[in-house]
Write a protein that holds these residues in place. Sequence first.
Motif, short mmCIF file in Angstrom:
data_model
loop_
_atom_site.label_atom_id
_atom_site.label_comp_id
_atom_site.label_asym_id
_atom_site.label_seq_id
_atom_site.Cartn_x
_atom_site.Cartn_y
_atom_site.Cartn_z
N LEU A 20 0.81 -1.21 0.00
CA LEU A 20 0.00 0.00 0.00
C LEU A 20 0.84 1.27 0.00
O LEU A 20 0.30 2.38 0.01
N PHE A 21 2.17 1.11 -0.04
CA PHE A 21 3.04 2.27 0.06
C PHE A 21 3.76 2.55 -1.26
O PHE A 21 4.30 1.65 -1.90
N GLY A 22 3.71 3.82 -1.64
CA GLY A 22 4.42 4.29 -2.81
C GLY A 22 5.06 5.63 -2.50
O GLY A 22 5.04 6.08 -1.34
N PRO A 23 5.60 6.31 -3.49
CA PRO A 23 6.26 7.59 -3.25
C PRO A 23 5.37 8.64 -2.58
O PRO A 23 5.84 9.39 -1.72
N THR A 24 4.10 8.67 -2.94
CA THR A 24 3.20 9.68 -2.35
C THR A 24 2.98 9.41 -0.87
O THR A 24 3.01 10.34 -0.06
N GLU A 25 2.77 8.15 -0.51
CA GLU A 25 2.58 7.82 0.90
C GLU A 25 3.83 8.16 1.72
O GLU A 25 3.73 8.64 2.85
N LEU A 26 5.00 7.90 1.14
CA LEU A 26 6.24 8.22 1.85
C LEU A 26 6.40 9.73 2.04
O LEU A 26 6.87 10.19 3.08
N ARG A 27 5.99 10.49 1.03
CA ARG A 27 6.05 11.95 1.17
C ARG A 27 5.09 12.43 2.27
O ARG A 27 5.42 13.33 3.04
N ILE A 28 3.91 11.84 2.33
CA ILE A 28 2.95 12.22 3.37
C ILE A 28 3.52 11.94 4.76
O ILE A 28 3.42 12.77 5.67
N LEU A 29 4.14 10.77 4.93
CA LEU A 29 4.75 10.43 6.21
C LEU A 29 5.90 11.39 6.54
O LEU A 29 6.06 11.81 7.70
N LEU A 30 6.68 11.75 5.53
CA LEU A 30 7.80 12.66 5.76
C LEU A 30 7.31 14.05 6.15
O LEU A 30 7.88 14.69 7.06
N ILE A 31 6.25 14.53 5.51
CA ILE A 31 5.68 15.83 5.87
C ILE A 31 5.14 15.78 7.30
O ILE A 31 5.37 16.71 8.09
N ALA A 32 4.41 14.71 7.63
CA ALA A 32 3.84 14.58 8.98
C ALA A 32 4.95 14.56 10.03
O ALA A 32 4.85 15.22 11.07
N GLY A 33 6.01 13.81 9.76
CA GLY A 33 7.12 13.76 10.70
C GLY A 33 7.83 15.10 10.83
O GLY A 33 8.21 15.50 11.93
N THR A 34 7.97 15.78 9.71
CA THR A 34 8.64 17.09 9.72
C THR A 34 7.85 18.10 10.54
O THR A 34 8.42 18.85 11.34
N LEU A 35 6.55 18.12 10.36
CA LEU A 35 5.72 19.05 11.14
C LEU A 35 5.69 18.66 12.62
O LEU A 35 5.59 19.54 13.48
N ALA A 36 5.80 17.37 12.90
CA ALA A 36 5.84 16.93 14.30
C ALA A 36 7.09 17.45 15.01
O ALA A 36 7.08 17.63 16.23
N LEU A 37 8.15 17.69 14.26
CA LEU A 37 9.39 18.21 14.86
C LEU A 37 9.17 19.59 15.47
O LEU A 37 9.88 19.97 16.41
N LEU A 38 8.21 20.34 14.93
CA LEU A 38 7.93 21.67 15.47
C LEU A 38 7.41 21.58 16.90
O LEU A 38 7.61 22.50 17.71
N ARG A 39 6.74 20.50 17.21
CA ARG A 39 6.19 20.31 18.56
C ARG A 39 7.23 19.70 19.49
O ARG A 39 7.44 20.18 20.60
N ASP A 40 7.87 18.63 19.02
CA ASP A 40 8.85 17.94 19.86
C ASP A 40 9.73 17.09 18.95
O ASP A 40 9.23 16.18 18.27
N PRO A 41 11.04 17.34 18.90
CA PRO A 41 11.93 16.56 18.03
C PRO A 41 12.27 15.18 18.58
O PRO A 41 13.03 14.44 17.95
N HIS A 42 11.73 14.85 19.74
CA HIS A 42 12.05 13.58 20.38
C HIS A 42 10.84 12.65 20.41
O HIS A 42 9.69 13.09 20.37
N ALA A 43 11.16 11.37 20.44
CA ALA A 43 10.13 10.34 20.66
C ALA A 43 10.41 9.70 22.00
O ALA A 43 11.57 9.53 22.40
#
Length: 232
Positions: free
Chosen positions: A166-189
Amino acid sequence: MSTQTVVPNNKTSFATAQRVNQSLTAALEKRALTWMAERAPRWLTSDQLTALGFAAQIGAGAGYALSRYDHRFLLLVAVCITLNWFGDSMDGTLARVRHQQRPRYGFYVDHIVDILGAVALMCGLGLSGFAHWWVTIAMLVAFLLLAGESYLATYTLSRFELSQGLFGPTELRILLIAGTLALLRDPHAHIFGHNVLLFDLGGAIAAACMFALVIVLSMRHTAQLYREEPLG
């Protein structure tokens, strides 16, 4: 006695590989891209879209590097990844809608741009401080191995698989954008009582998955080619 050298006509001998995309967003994305391509201004060309996608990926890498000094540059990264999707996805669609396909040129340029763009993106992420260098290098190496396997399979099997499951380039970009925006809140897990960099965790998982996928696909395609071209 004279001899003649036969030079193959690459234009007629080149076989376009079957494109396979069964990702989660594939059907919706195809309809959206076709709709936009049919309404695109005549001055817009597929080459311009390829250049846009490439420039946007370099911009995303630069945004990551600059985010080391100002986290607001992460917003630029998200915008650039979106523009990269638009340029990279629309160039081929526009060419097909206008019946202006250049199979050899398009395949080569699209993928050399992907390779160079991936290097720029991972270098920028490594400079950002949001992930350690060993993680970004592991992701880059895994991506390049997966890309190489894909290109070899496309040539030998005439089948270009844009997605895996179910994963292709678009899905990977969506995950990368979501992770990037999450860094604004907290860069740690926060995992098992420990704090780790979010992109170290996500990047290590991504790299491991890509390495595993390379092994699985290599074995599958080797077995297929062995069956199709037996020794005896």
